[in-house]
Enzyme design. Structure first.
Site, PDB file in Angstrom:
ATOM      1  N   ASP A  24      16.305  -7.109  -1.797  1.00  0.00           N
ATOM      2  CA  ASP A  24      16.258  -5.698  -1.464  1.00  0.00           C
ATOM      3  C   ASP A  24      16.715  -5.537  -0.027  1.00  0.00           C
ATOM      4  O   ASP A  24      15.932  -5.666   0.902  1.00  0.00           O
ATOM      5  CB  ASP A  24      14.829  -5.178  -1.649  1.00  0.00           C
ATOM      6  CG  ASP A  24      14.731  -3.701  -1.306  1.00  0.00           C
ATOM      7  OD1 ASP A  24      15.776  -3.103  -0.967  1.00  0.00           O
ATOM      8  OD2 ASP A  24      13.625  -3.150  -1.369  1.00  0.00           O
ATOM      9  N   PHE A  25      18.033  -5.323   0.134  1.00  0.00           N
ATOM     10  CA  PHE A  25      18.598  -5.098   1.462  1.00  0.00           C
ATOM     11  C   PHE A  25      18.891  -3.614   1.658  1.00  0.00           C
ATOM     12  O   PHE A  25      19.830  -3.236   2.353  1.00  0.00           O
ATOM     13  CB  PHE A  25      19.885  -5.925   1.648  1.00  0.00           C
ATOM     14  CG  PHE A  25      19.642  -7.391   1.910  1.00  0.00           C
ATOM     15  CD1 PHE A  25      18.380  -7.873   2.244  1.00  0.00           C
ATOM     16  CD2 PHE A  25      20.700  -8.310   1.847  1.00  0.00           C
ATOM     17  CE1 PHE A  25      18.163  -9.225   2.497  1.00  0.00           C
ATOM     18  CE2 PHE A  25      20.493  -9.669   2.096  1.00  0.00           C
ATOM     19  CZ  PHE A  25      19.221 -10.126   2.424  1.00  0.00           C
ATOM     20  N   ARG A  39      13.397  -5.700   5.863  1.00  0.00           N
ATOM     21  CA  ARG A  39      13.706  -6.191   4.513  1.00  0.00           C
ATOM     22  C   ARG A  39      14.607  -7.416   4.528  1.00  0.00           C
ATOM     23  O   ARG A  39      14.543  -8.241   3.622  1.00  0.00           O
ATOM     24  CB  ARG A  39      14.346  -5.082   3.689  1.00  0.00           C
ATOM     25  CG  ARG A  39      13.300  -4.052   3.323  1.00  0.00           C
ATOM     26  CD  ARG A  39      13.883  -2.955   2.493  1.00  0.00           C
ATOM     27  NE  ARG A  39      12.797  -2.148   1.934  1.00  0.00           N
ATOM     28  CZ  ARG A  39      12.930  -0.907   1.514  1.00  0.00           C
ATOM     29  NH1 ARG A  39      14.108  -0.307   1.582  1.00  0.00           N
ATOM     30  NH2 ARG A  39      11.905  -0.258   1.009  1.00  0.00           N
ATOM     31  N   ARG A  65      22.166   5.677  -2.215  1.00  0.00           N
ATOM     32  CA  ARG A  65      22.536   6.258  -3.511  1.00  0.00           C
ATOM     33  C   ARG A  65      24.006   6.659  -3.535  1.00  0.00           C
ATOM     34  O   ARG A  65      24.339   7.847  -3.518  1.00  0.00           O
ATOM     35  CB  ARG A  65      21.681   7.493  -3.784  1.00  0.00           C
ATOM     36  CG  ARG A  65      20.223   7.160  -3.816  1.00  0.00           C
ATOM     37  CD  ARG A  65      19.438   8.138  -4.632  1.00  0.00           C
ATOM     38  NE  ARG A  65      18.215   7.461  -5.034  1.00  0.00           N
ATOM     39  CZ  ARG A  65      16.993   7.918  -4.791  1.00  0.00           C
ATOM     40  NH1 ARG A  65      16.824   9.063  -4.239  1.00  0.00           N
ATOM     41  NH2 ARG A  65      15.942   7.230  -5.169  1.00  0.00           N
ATOM     42  N   LYS A 200       0.350  14.548  -3.426  1.00  0.00           N
ATOM     43  CA  LYS A 200      -0.002  15.177  -4.700  1.00  0.00           C
ATOM     44  C   LYS A 200      -0.828  14.300  -5.630  1.00  0.00           C
ATOM     45  O   LYS A 200      -0.646  13.096  -5.690  1.00  0.00           O
ATOM     46  CB  LYS A 200       1.297  15.556  -5.429  1.00  0.00           C
ATOM     47  CG  LYS A 200       2.077  16.630  -4.709  1.00  0.00           C
ATOM     48  CD  LYS A 200       3.228  17.136  -5.551  1.00  0.00           C
ATOM     49  CE  LYS A 200       4.466  16.288  -5.295  1.00  0.00           C
ATOM     50  NZ  LYS A 200       5.538  16.531  -6.206  1.00  0.00           N
ATOM     51  N   LYS A 204       0.086  10.457  -8.847  1.00  0.00           N
ATOM     52  CA  LYS A 204      -0.776   9.281  -8.882  1.00  0.00           C
ATOM     53  C   LYS A 204      -1.861   9.329  -9.951  1.00  0.00           C
ATOM     54  O   LYS A 204      -2.823   8.566  -9.889  1.00  0.00           O
ATOM     55  CB  LYS A 204      -1.388   9.096  -7.498  1.00  0.00           C
ATOM     56  CG  LYS A 204      -0.257   8.934  -6.488  1.00  0.00           C
ATOM     57  CD  LYS A 204      -0.625   8.586  -5.109  1.00  0.00           C
ATOM     58  CE  LYS A 204       0.679   8.390  -4.324  1.00  0.00           C
ATOM     59  NZ  LYS A 204       0.462   8.253  -2.907  1.00  0.00           N
ATOM     60  N   ASN A 317      -3.430   3.397  -1.012  1.00  0.00           N
ATOM     61  CA  ASN A 317      -2.153   4.048  -1.279  1.00  0.00           C
ATOM     62  C   ASN A 317      -2.241   5.521  -0.943  1.00  0.00           C
ATOM     63  O   ASN A 317      -3.065   6.243  -1.503  1.00  0.00           O
ATOM     64  CB  ASN A 317      -1.756   3.896  -2.744  1.00  0.00           C
ATOM     65  CG  ASN A 317      -0.564   4.776  -3.062  1.00  0.00           C
ATOM     66  OD1 ASN A 317      -0.717   5.850  -3.613  1.00  0.00           O
ATOM     67  ND2 ASN A 317       0.588   4.361  -2.637  1.00  0.00           N
ATOM     68  N   GLY A 351       5.460   3.785   0.065  1.00  0.00           N
ATOM     69  CA  GLY A 351       6.397   3.857   1.180  1.00  0.00           C
ATOM     70  C   GLY A 351       5.790   4.501   2.413  1.00  0.00           C
ATOM     71  O   GLY A 351       5.852   3.948   3.517  1.00  0.00           O
ATOM     72  N   GLY A 374       7.576   2.556  -5.121  1.00  0.00           N
ATOM     73  CA  GLY A 374       7.364   2.933  -6.523  1.00  0.00           C
ATOM     74  C   GLY A 374       6.884   1.762  -7.360  1.00  0.00           C
ATOM     75  O   GLY A 374       6.026   1.904  -8.236  1.00  0.00           O
ATOM     76  N   TRP A 408     -17.927 -31.872  -9.897  1.00  0.00           N
ATOM     77  CA  TRP A 408     -18.149 -33.017  -9.002  1.00  0.00           C
ATOM     78  C   TRP A 408     -19.623 -33.347  -8.828  1.00  0.00           C
ATOM     79  O   TRP A 408     -19.965 -34.355  -8.217  1.00  0.00           O
ATOM     80  CB  TRP A 408     -17.514 -32.734  -7.632  1.00  0.00           C
ATOM     81  CG  TRP A 408     -16.012 -32.772  -7.645  1.00  0.00           C
ATOM     82  CD1 TRP A 408     -15.214 -33.171  -8.684  1.00  0.00           C
ATOM     83  CD2 TRP A 408     -15.127 -32.395  -6.584  1.00  0.00           C
ATOM     84  NE1 TRP A 408     -13.890 -33.071  -8.333  1.00  0.00           N
ATOM     85  CE2 TRP A 408     -13.804 -32.602  -7.039  1.00  0.00           C
ATOM     86  CE3 TRP A 408     -15.316 -31.919  -5.285  1.00  0.00           C
ATOM     87  CZ2 TRP A 408     -12.682 -32.331  -6.248  1.00  0.00           C
ATOM     88  CZ3 TRP A 408     -14.201 -31.652  -4.502  1.00  0.00           C
ATOM     89  CH2 TRP A 408     -12.905 -31.857  -4.979  1.00  0.00           C
ATOM     90  N   GLY A 628     -17.184 -34.757 -15.782  1.00  0.00           N
ATOM     91  CA  GLY A 628     -18.108 -35.147 -14.725  1.00  0.00           C
ATOM     92  C   GLY A 628     -17.527 -36.313 -13.943  1.00  0.00           C
ATOM     93  O   GLY A 628     -16.559 -36.160 -13.190  1.00  0.00           O
ATOM     94  N   GLY A 629     -18.101 -37.490 -14.145  1.00  0.00           N
ATOM     95  CA  GLY A 629     -17.709 -38.689 -13.400  1.00  0.00           C
ATOM     96  C   GLY A 629     -16.206 -38.904 -13.329  1.00  0.00           C
ATOM     97  O   GLY A 629     -15.671 -39.232 -12.262  1.00  0.00           O
TER      98      GLY A 629
HETATM   99  P1  ADP Z   1       3.099   6.950  -0.456  1.00  0.00           P
HETATM  100  O1  ADP Z   1       4.569   7.009  -0.147  1.00  0.00           O
HETATM  101  O2  ADP Z   1       2.374   6.030   0.467  1.00  0.00           O
HETATM  102  O3  ADP Z   1       2.815   6.677  -1.895  1.00  0.00           O
HETATM  103  P2  ADP Z   1       2.941   9.810  -0.764  1.00  0.00           P
HETATM  104  O4  ADP Z   1       4.421   9.896  -0.817  1.00  0.00           O
HETATM  105  O5  ADP Z   1       2.179  10.080  -1.982  1.00  0.00           O
HETATM  106  O6  ADP Z   1       2.485   8.404  -0.133  1.00  0.00           O
HETATM  107  O7  ADP Z   1       2.384  10.856   0.285  1.00  0.00           O
HETATM  108  C1  ADP Z   1       2.801  10.921   1.625  1.00  0.00           C
HETATM  109  C2  ADP Z   1       2.924  12.340   2.102  1.00  0.00           C
HETATM  110  O8  ADP Z   1       1.731  13.080   1.877  1.00  0.00           O
HETATM  111  C3  ADP Z   1       3.160  12.393   3.582  1.00  0.00           C
HETATM  112  O9  ADP Z   1       4.451  12.905   3.818  1.00  0.00           O
HETATM  113  C4  ADP Z   1       2.086  13.323   4.121  1.00  0.00           C
HETATM  114  O10 ADP Z   1       2.560  14.218   5.095  1.00  0.00           O
HETATM  115  C5  ADP Z   1       1.651  14.074   2.885  1.00  0.00           C
HETATM  116  N1  ADP Z   1       0.291  14.614   3.046  1.00  0.00           N
HETATM  117  C6  ADP Z   1      -0.824  13.928   3.326  1.00  0.00           C
HETATM  118  N2  ADP Z   1      -1.881  14.764   3.457  1.00  0.00           N
HETATM  119  C7  ADP Z   1      -1.422  16.016   3.270  1.00  0.00           C
HETATM  120  C8  ADP Z   1      -2.020  17.327   3.274  1.00  0.00           C
HETATM  121  N3  ADP Z   1      -3.319  17.496   3.513  1.00  0.00           N
HETATM  122  N4  ADP Z   1      -1.228  18.389   3.013  1.00  0.00           N
HETATM  123  C9  ADP Z   1       0.084  18.203   2.775  1.00  0.00           C
HETATM  124  N5  ADP Z   1       0.711  17.023   2.750  1.00  0.00           N
HETATM  125  C10 ADP Z   1      -0.025  15.922   2.988  1.00  0.00           C
HETATM  126 MG    MG Z   2       6.035   8.551  -0.461  1.00  0.00          MG
END
Ligand code: ADP
Ligand code: MG
Length: 646
Positions: A24-25, A39, A65, A200, A204, A317, A351, A374, A408, A628-629
């Site tokens: 992964d470069f 990397r 990309r 979000k 997750k 995470n 990330g 990811g 042992w 054992g032994g």
């Molecule tokens: P990762 O890449 O580690 O999996 P995510 O991509 O899920 O993490 O989330 C990272 C993003 O979440 C960051 O850009 C951060 O600014 C945003 N974030 C964290 N807390 C909040 C919040 N309270 N409101 C809005 N954005 C948030």
């Molecule tokens: Mg992210």
């Protein structure tokens, strides 16, 4: 249950071979200038290993990309230069990853030569996993090595297709990812704490679903926490809330695992989404009108720090706030330091989470910082990554994997113990069986350390069932786990007969072992008097019932049948006697645990040696042995394993 371990470059002969390595470069690069070579550096162990072993190396990667078109903005040429600098040897660059010219260059390579191919994604066939394109890549080399964990969740020609044309194995970087992430999610030392944040919930959901069943605490922060609070009925004002995920979030909060979820106690609320916005710390119910929650508050930081400090495994995470803006980075930075300071085994994936830990300057104190954003998320979801799935299995078992345990007892010394493990690592490197060493507890740490990453596992011979306290001379399950044990022997016949351990005590010990994340190896067996009186089966049934009472059914639990009269006497049971007794034990386990009994490994123990092992191992119900032994000399233990596998 399927047991699986992938072959690595250490398991094959690469001398004089042309090896094509997917790395992964995908580094940040503008106008030919690389701003971060992490990397490239991460690929060095695999490259160095292959050089040392006399291979020639063809490296391939994607960058950015370019959408299937040749676009020099995404050329890997600057990477070839940088790699040559860090390696201190020449790196040739092929201006296309396939084609006649490249094939010629590959054919002319000699051991020690290194070549980097141009960006794979200049060809649309790469991301389509086109078989002809994959074959063209494969034709350049004799062996395929995957060392690009960050791309392992994508089925492309260079990660999946190529494996059908060449022997395919893991590189050292990907091996570390599998071992570390796997250790954290499949057999974590407890307390197991997971910290989740990020923008979000929706990104997750599967990670939460998978990990919630395994954790002791799930700490939630970041934007994700807002949706949880909204689901509880709080007015989150202008905070980011995913309205369409409220029902799902409610289902987490009302599930029977909900008490494991720890939401923030307070937040940092800001007047707008801006680095210079006015902001205050407040409780969730007190966010000023029109303001938004952008970080966790100080009370939450204190609580999370406390839980992290007391954890034995931490997986993190997702940032806990908008850490890109200094005003809202404090929560994330404090938690990064807490994870680094904690004695827990720590793993960070994602990330943005990795950049946050780098920003806090503590990544070198984290046990494993995953290189795959990811890919590490999918791993934590419990998914099988296609790029790893296609690699060759070192062994794979459908059913019960053979187990050879070296008990042992009260023997060995520290120098011999360390030497034994080093020796066993080498001499039994290719066994498909699981090997477990049970040293005297004072040597446990040392043996566990010597066995790191070897696949050889350790256990303790005995524990006391309390966690800590005034029990002079005793050792607890959590202490054994802390020193590197995976297993604990419960109720060995010497414990029962010399030290008066009863079946009730054995049950308490096995239950405490499970509580601490150790796997009990429960021993049962009859005395000579009981055998002569024809009571063997009856005794075994009672022993199993009493010893497994209180043990949570789990396929990992091991049972050992050790007829008391065959321990240390030189008298071994006949294979037929042992098989009959073990079949009876399995029946009793089935009566208690149902179908799971088919997965439980039952070992035979009692005067096992290199001459009688084969008879035992050919019996259908005998899954391994407790030696054992004969386990005190590495060579004789290895001989037993070899003869058992014939
Ligand atoms: P990762 O890449 O580690 O999996 P995510 O991509 O899920 O993490 O989330 C990272 C993003 O979440 C960051 O850009 C951060 O600014 C945003 N974030 C964290 N807390 C909040 C919040 N309270 N409101 C809005 N954005 C948030
Ligand atoms: Mg992210």
């Amino acid at each position: 249950m399927t047991y699986l371990k992938k072959k690595t470059i250490r398991d094959i002969n690469v001398n004089n071979k042309r090896v094509i390595v997917r790395v992964d470069f995908n580094v940040p690069c503008k106008n030919g200038i690389i701003s971060d070579d992490t990397r490239i550096v991460a690929a060095l162990p695999t490259i160095q290993y292959l050089l040392d072993k006399g291979a020639s190396i063809i490296l391939m990667s994607h960058m950015g990309r370019p959408k299937g078109k040749r676009n020099m903005e995404y050329s890997l040429a600057p990477v070839a230069k940088r790699l040559a600098d860090v390696l201190g040897r020449p790196v040739r660059f092929a201006e296309d990853c396939v084609g006649e010219e490249t094939a010629k260059m590959a054919a002319a390579m000699k051991p020690g030569d290194i070549m980097l191919l141009e960006n794979l994604r200049f060809h649309p066939e790469e991301e389509k996993n086109d078989p002809e394109f994959a074959k063209a890549l494969a034709d350049l080399a004799d062996i395929y090595v995957d060392d690009a964990f960050g791309s392992a969740h994508r089925a492309h020609a260079s990660t999946v297709g190529i494996a059908s044309f060449l022997p395919a194995v893991c590189g050292l970087l990907i091996e570390k990812e599998i071992v570390s992430l796997g250790k954290a999610v499949s057999n974590p030392a407890r307390p197991f704490v997971v910290i989740m944040g990020g923008a979000k919930v929706s990104d997750k959901i599967s990670v939460i679903e998978n990990l919630l069943t395994k954790v002791d605490s799930l700490l939630i922060g970041g934007g994700m926490a807002n949706t949880f609070f909204a689901a509880q009925g709080y007015n989150m004002q202008a905070s980011k809330v995913e309205e369409d995920k409220l029902d799902l979030t409610r289902s987490f909060l009302s599930s029977e695992l909900a008490e494991r979820i720890q939401l923030p106690l307070d937040v940092i609320a800001a007047s707008s989404f801006d680095a210079n916005a006015e902001h205050i710390a407040c409780e969730v119910g007190e966010i000023p009108e029109g303001w938004m929650a952008l970080d966790i508050g100080p009370k939450t930081v204190d609580l999370f720090k406390y839980l992290i400090r007391n954890a034995a495994t931490v997986v993190w995470n997702g940032p806990l706030g908008v850490f890109e803006m200094d005003a809202f980075a404090e929560g994330t930075m404090a938690i990064a330091r807490a994870v680094a300071d904690s004695p827990a085994f720590s793993v960070i994936g994602g990330g943005d989470s990795v950049s946050a830990v780098n920003k806090a300057g503590v990544s070198y104190r984290i046990d494993h910082v995953s290189t795959g954003g990811g890919a590490s998320l999918e791993f934590l979801e419990g998914k099988i990554l296609p790029g790893i799935d296609v690699l060759e299995d070192k062994y794979s078992y459908e059913g019960r994997r053979p187990l050879y345990a070296a008990n042992w007892k009260m023997n060995m010394d520290s120098a011999k113990a360390a030497y034994f493990v080093d020796d066993l690592r080498q001499k039994a490197a290719n066994t498909a069986a699981e090997l477990v060493i049970l040293p005297p507890s004072v040597y446990l740490s040392q043996v566990a350390k010597a066995a790191t990453d070897s696949g050889i596992r350790c256990g303790i011979q005995n524990i006391y069932w309390e966690n800590s306290g005034p029990f002079t001379g005793e050792v607890s399950s959590s202490m054994a786990k802390d020193c590197g044990a995976d297993y604990v022997l419960c109720g060995h016949s010497e414990r029962r007969h010399i030290f008066g351990e009863t079946a009730d005590m054995v049950a308490l010990k096995a239950a405490s072992a499970q509580q601490a994340g150790l796997i009990p190896m429960v021993c049962v067996g009859e005395t000579i008097e009981q055998r002569q009186a024809g009571k063997t089966m009856e005794v075994l049934k009672q022993d199993i019932q009493a010893s497994l009472a209180g043990v949570t059914p789990d396929a990992q639990v091991v049972i050992a049948y050790e007829p008391v009269w065959a321990i240390g006497t030189g008298l071994a049971a006949t294979a037929a006697d042992a098989e009959a007794a073990i079949a009876c034990i399995r029946q009793e386990v089935e009566a208690m645990w149902g179908e799971l009994a088919e997965e439980i490994r039952i070992l035979y123990g009692g005067s096992v040696n290199a001459s009688n092992i084969a008879e035992f191992m050919t019996c259908p119900n005998i899954d391994g042995v407790m030696v054992g032994g004969a386990s005190l000399q590495c060579d004789s233990f290895v001989k037993i394993i070899e003869n058992g596998e014939k």
